[in-house]
Design a protein around this motif. Structure first.
Motif, PDB file in Angstrom:
ATOM      1  N   GLU A  69       0.833  13.958-109.451  1.00  0.00           N
ATOM      2  CA  GLU A  69      -0.038  15.050-109.858  1.00  0.00           C
ATOM      3  C   GLU A  69      -0.489  15.892-108.673  1.00  0.00           C
ATOM      4  N   GLU A  70      -0.756  15.240-107.550  1.00  0.00           N
ATOM      5  CA  GLU A  70      -1.325  15.957-106.414  1.00  0.00           C
ATOM      6  C   GLU A  70      -0.304  16.806-105.659  1.00  0.00           C
ATOM      7  N   THR A  71       0.965  16.385-105.652  1.00  0.00           N
ATOM      8  CA  THR A  71       1.988  17.123-104.903  1.00  0.00           C
ATOM      9  C   THR A  71       2.991  17.839-105.799  1.00  0.00           C
ATOM     10  N   GLY A  72       3.116  17.400-107.044  1.00  0.00           N
ATOM     11  CA  GLY A  72       4.125  17.948-107.936  1.00  0.00           C
ATOM     12  C   GLY A  72       5.524  17.433-107.664  1.00  0.00           C
ATOM     13  N   LEU A  73       5.647  16.470-106.737  1.00  0.00           N
ATOM     14  CA  LEU A  73       6.954  15.917-106.383  1.00  0.00           C
ATOM     15  C   LEU A  73       7.311  14.739-107.289  1.00  0.00           C
ATOM     16  N   GLN A  74       8.591  14.571-107.498  1.00  0.00           N
ATOM     17  CA  GLN A  74       9.085  13.457-108.298  1.00  0.00           C
ATOM     18  C   GLN A  74       9.130  12.182-107.451  1.00  0.00           C
ATOM     19  N   TYR A  75       9.012  11.040-108.120  1.00  0.00           N
ATOM     20  CA  TYR A  75       9.103   9.765-107.418  1.00  0.00           C
ATOM     21  C   TYR A  75       9.926   8.774-108.234  1.00  0.00           C
ATOM     22  N   SER A  76      10.315   7.711-107.571  1.00  0.00           N
ATOM     23  CA  SER A  76      10.960   6.580-108.227  1.00  0.00           C
ATOM     24  C   SER A  76      10.219   5.307-107.832  1.00  0.00           C
ATOM     25  N   LYS A  77       9.779   4.556-108.834  1.00  0.00           N
ATOM     26  CA  LYS A  77       9.289   3.203-108.618  1.00  0.00           C
ATOM     27  C   LYS A  77      10.413   2.251-109.011  1.00  0.00           C
ATOM     28  N   VAL A  78      10.908   1.500-108.048  1.00  0.00           N
ATOM     29  CA  VAL A  78      12.010   0.582-108.301  1.00  0.00           C
ATOM     30  C   VAL A  78      11.432  -0.815-108.497  1.00  0.00           C
ATOM     31  N   HIS A  79      11.639  -1.375-109.688  1.00  0.00           N
ATOM     32  CA  HIS A  79      11.075  -2.669-110.039  1.00  0.00           C
ATOM     33  C   HIS A  79      12.170  -3.723-110.090  1.00  0.00           C
ATOM     34  N   LEU A  80      11.799  -4.942-109.782  1.00  0.00           N
ATOM     35  CA  LEU A  80      12.711  -6.080-109.818  1.00  0.00           C
ATOM     36  C   LEU A  80      12.521  -6.835-111.129  1.00  0.00           C
ATOM     37  N   PHE A  81      13.633  -7.069-111.847  1.00  0.00           N
ATOM     38  CA  PHE A  81      13.585  -7.751-113.140  1.00  0.00           C
ATOM     39  C   PHE A  81      14.619  -8.869-113.183  1.00  0.00           C
ATOM     40  N   ARG A  82      14.376  -9.810-114.097  1.00  0.00           N
ATOM     41  CA  ARG A  82      15.337 -10.877-114.367  1.00  0.00           C
ATOM     42  C   ARG A  82      15.861 -10.730-115.790  1.00  0.00           C
ATOM     43  N   TRP A  83      17.170 -10.842-115.950  1.00  0.00           N
ATOM     44  CA  TRP A  83      17.819 -10.798-117.262  1.00  0.00           C
ATOM     45  C   TRP A  83      17.574 -12.116-117.997  1.00  0.00           C
ATOM     46  N   THR A  84      17.067 -12.026-119.216  1.00  0.00           N
ATOM     47  CA  THR A  84      16.759 -13.223-120.004  1.00  0.00           C
ATOM     48  C   THR A  84      17.841 -13.560-121.015  1.00  0.00           C
ATOM     49  N   GLY A  85      18.596 -12.554-121.435  1.00  0.00           N
ATOM     50  CA  GLY A  85      19.582 -12.756-122.484  1.00  0.00           C
ATOM     51  C   GLY A  85      18.994 -12.710-123.878  1.00  0.00           C
ATOM     52  N   ASN A  86      17.692 -12.535-123.984  1.00  0.00           N
ATOM     53  CA  ASN A  86      16.999 -12.463-125.272  1.00  0.00           C
ATOM     54  C   ASN A  86      16.856 -11.000-125.691  1.00  0.00           C
ATOM     55  N   PRO A  87      17.537 -10.563-126.768  1.00  0.00           N
ATOM     56  CA  PRO A  87      17.473  -9.149-127.155  1.00  0.00           C
ATOM     57  C   PRO A  87      16.060  -8.655-127.418  1.00  0.00           C
ATOM     58  N   ALA A  88      15.168  -9.546-127.843  1.00  0.00           N
ATOM     59  CA  ALA A  88      13.792  -9.132-128.123  1.00  0.00           C
ATOM     60  C   ALA A  88      13.038  -8.796-126.835  1.00  0.00           C
ATOM     61  N   LYS A  89      13.392  -9.486-125.740  1.00  0.00           N
ATOM     62  CA  LYS A  89      12.790  -9.219-124.444  1.00  0.00           C
ATOM     63  C   LYS A  89      13.835  -9.492-123.371  1.00  0.00           C
ATOM     64  N   PRO A  90      14.747  -8.521-123.193  1.00  0.00           N
ATOM     65  CA  PRO A  90      15.925  -8.768-122.365  1.00  0.00           C
ATOM     66  C   PRO A  90      15.654  -8.923-120.879  1.00  0.00           C
ATOM     67  N   PHE A  91      14.573  -8.311-120.375  1.00  0.00           N
ATOM     68  CA  PHE A  91      14.257  -8.376-118.948  1.00  0.00           C
ATOM     69  C   PHE A  91      12.783  -8.702-118.763  1.00  0.00           C
ATOM     70  N   THR A  92      12.505  -9.501-117.763  1.00  0.00           N
ATOM     71  CA  THR A  92      11.119  -9.789-117.389  1.00  0.00           C
ATOM     72  C   THR A  92      10.960  -9.583-115.902  1.00  0.00           C
ATOM     73  N   LYS A  93       9.770  -9.135-115.488  1.00  0.00           N
ATOM     74  CA  LYS A  93       9.491  -9.036-114.063  1.00  0.00           C
ATOM     75  C   LYS A  93       9.409 -10.439-113.507  1.00  0.00           C
ATOM     76  N   ASP A  94      10.173 -10.679-112.452  1.00  0.00           N
ATOM     77  CA  ASP A  94      10.305 -12.044-111.945  1.00  0.00           C
ATOM     78  C   ASP A  94       9.143 -12.432-111.024  1.00  0.00           C
TER      79      ASP A  94
END
Length: 365
Positions: A340-365
């Protein structure tokens, strides 16, 4: 801005990166949003595409080097550890996507794979023109399909075969139907989401030999088109998902699960589940058959999934602006936003673990 440091255990010599702790990475870009990410395990670095710029960062989010003047729309990307090059989609388009990005392309559009030699990206603010670090090769198949006009379907006249809007998602994977062996570059079509047409419910994947692509690659000359590239892909596979908005935004092959992941902007045809992420097993051998709902094309193609049995998906919200498998079930996903303050775009890169469960396929590890 609060920044969390990513701690990563790295196994070198082409082995997978094994993240040790859950964390996030914050990278500030420019005025255009993040399109794709790739991780370099050997140097513990991140590569990011912000549409008209390519950034190299450390794992604290500090920009180490960049290519800041890119003609066109730089999209999804993947890193090939074998030749230490990033492969990214690049569109020079005369449409809403190309406005302000490739204005020279009036009345003409062309699509490329950008091949970025990351070890030659050594300073901030490098230029893409006449730069050996940034080469391009034409994706002629997608360019041809995009430019086809005037064909009939259900009493209407259409443009763009299969709804092709260009290209976006890219990944490196074995030949579909095989568990391992030689790896190839796959590039996915962008697909117009028009809910009134029936021929745009397949995702289209082109397969190319990586060394062959490099033979055709040349440097960029601003204001002109580079037309060198393979006449045809090694093969062309149609993956039935149902409707999407702009097709596969990011494509990723995960060796650990053996799955091909396709992140999309969800579609709007009510008869489909309209997931945000689709996946299928790489060992699923495509079947040669005609395309359902594509009345103007009666030839047989390699197909995965059908309208009666589409490839599965889930509602996981991230992936469209970047996803990167790391091995051992771990992934990086990009979350885009605007300061909001600069008007610049950003990327937040998060680390996840694949669960294999379609209801909740990824969780933050």
């Amino acid at each position: 801005m609060k920044r969390l440091i990513i701690t990563v255990l790295v196994l070198f010599a082409g082995l997978s990166a094994v993240p040790a702790q859950t964390s996030s990475l914050y990278v500030r870009g420019g005025k255009n949003h993040v399109q794709g990410i790739a991780y370099d395990a050997a140097l513990d670095r991140m590569y990011l595409s912000f549409t008209t710029s390519f950034l190299v960062t450390d794992m604290q989010g500090n920009v180490i080097a960049s290519i800041d003047r890119i003609q066109g729309h730089l999209g999804a990307m993947t890193f090939n550890q074998a030749d230490r090059k990033v492969y990214a989609s690049l569109e020079c388009k005369d449409d809403v996507i190309g406005q302000g990005l490739s204005d020279f392309a009036k009345g003409r559009s062309m699509f490329y794979i950008a091949i970025i030699d990351v070890d030659k990206v050594t300073a901030k603010g490098m230029d893409s023109e006449n730069n050996e670090a940034f080469k391009i090769v034409c994706v002629k198949e997608a360019t041809r399909d995009y430019h086809v006009t005037g064909f009939g379907l259900d009493g209407r006249e259409y443009e763009h075969l299969y709804g092709c809007s260009g290209i976006d998602g890219v990944t490196i994977a074995p030949k579909l139907g095989r568990k391992g062996g030689k790896e190839y570059l796959y590039v996915a079509y962008g697909i117009y989401g028009d809910v009134l047409r029936e021929d745009n419910d397949y995702q289209v994947l082109l397969r190319y030999d990586i060394k062959e692509l490099n033979k055709y690659a040349g440097t960029v000359s601003f204001g002109s088109f580079y037309d060198k590239g393979p006449k045809k892909p090694l093969d062309k596979t149609f993956v039935f998902t149902g409707n999407t908005n702009w097709g596969v935004q990011n494509l990723a092959y995960d060796k650990a699960s053996g799955k091909m992941f396709m992140a999309v902007y969800k579609g709007a045809k009510e008869r489909y589940p309209n997931h945000k992420l689709y996946m299928f097993d790489i060992t699923e051998k495509p079947v040669k058959r005609t395309l359902e709902g594509v009345g103007y094309d009666t030839s047989k193609h390699l197909v995965v999934g059908t309208p009666a049995n589409p490839v599965p998906g889930c509602g996981f919200k991230l992936g469209a602006t970047g996803m990167c498998p790391l091995g051992n079930g771990m992934f990086y996903f990009s979350e885009n936003g605007k300061e909001e303050e600069t008007g610049l775009q950003y990327s937040k890169v998060h680390l996840f673990r694949w669960t294999g469960n379609p209801a909740k396929p990824f969780t933050k590890d």
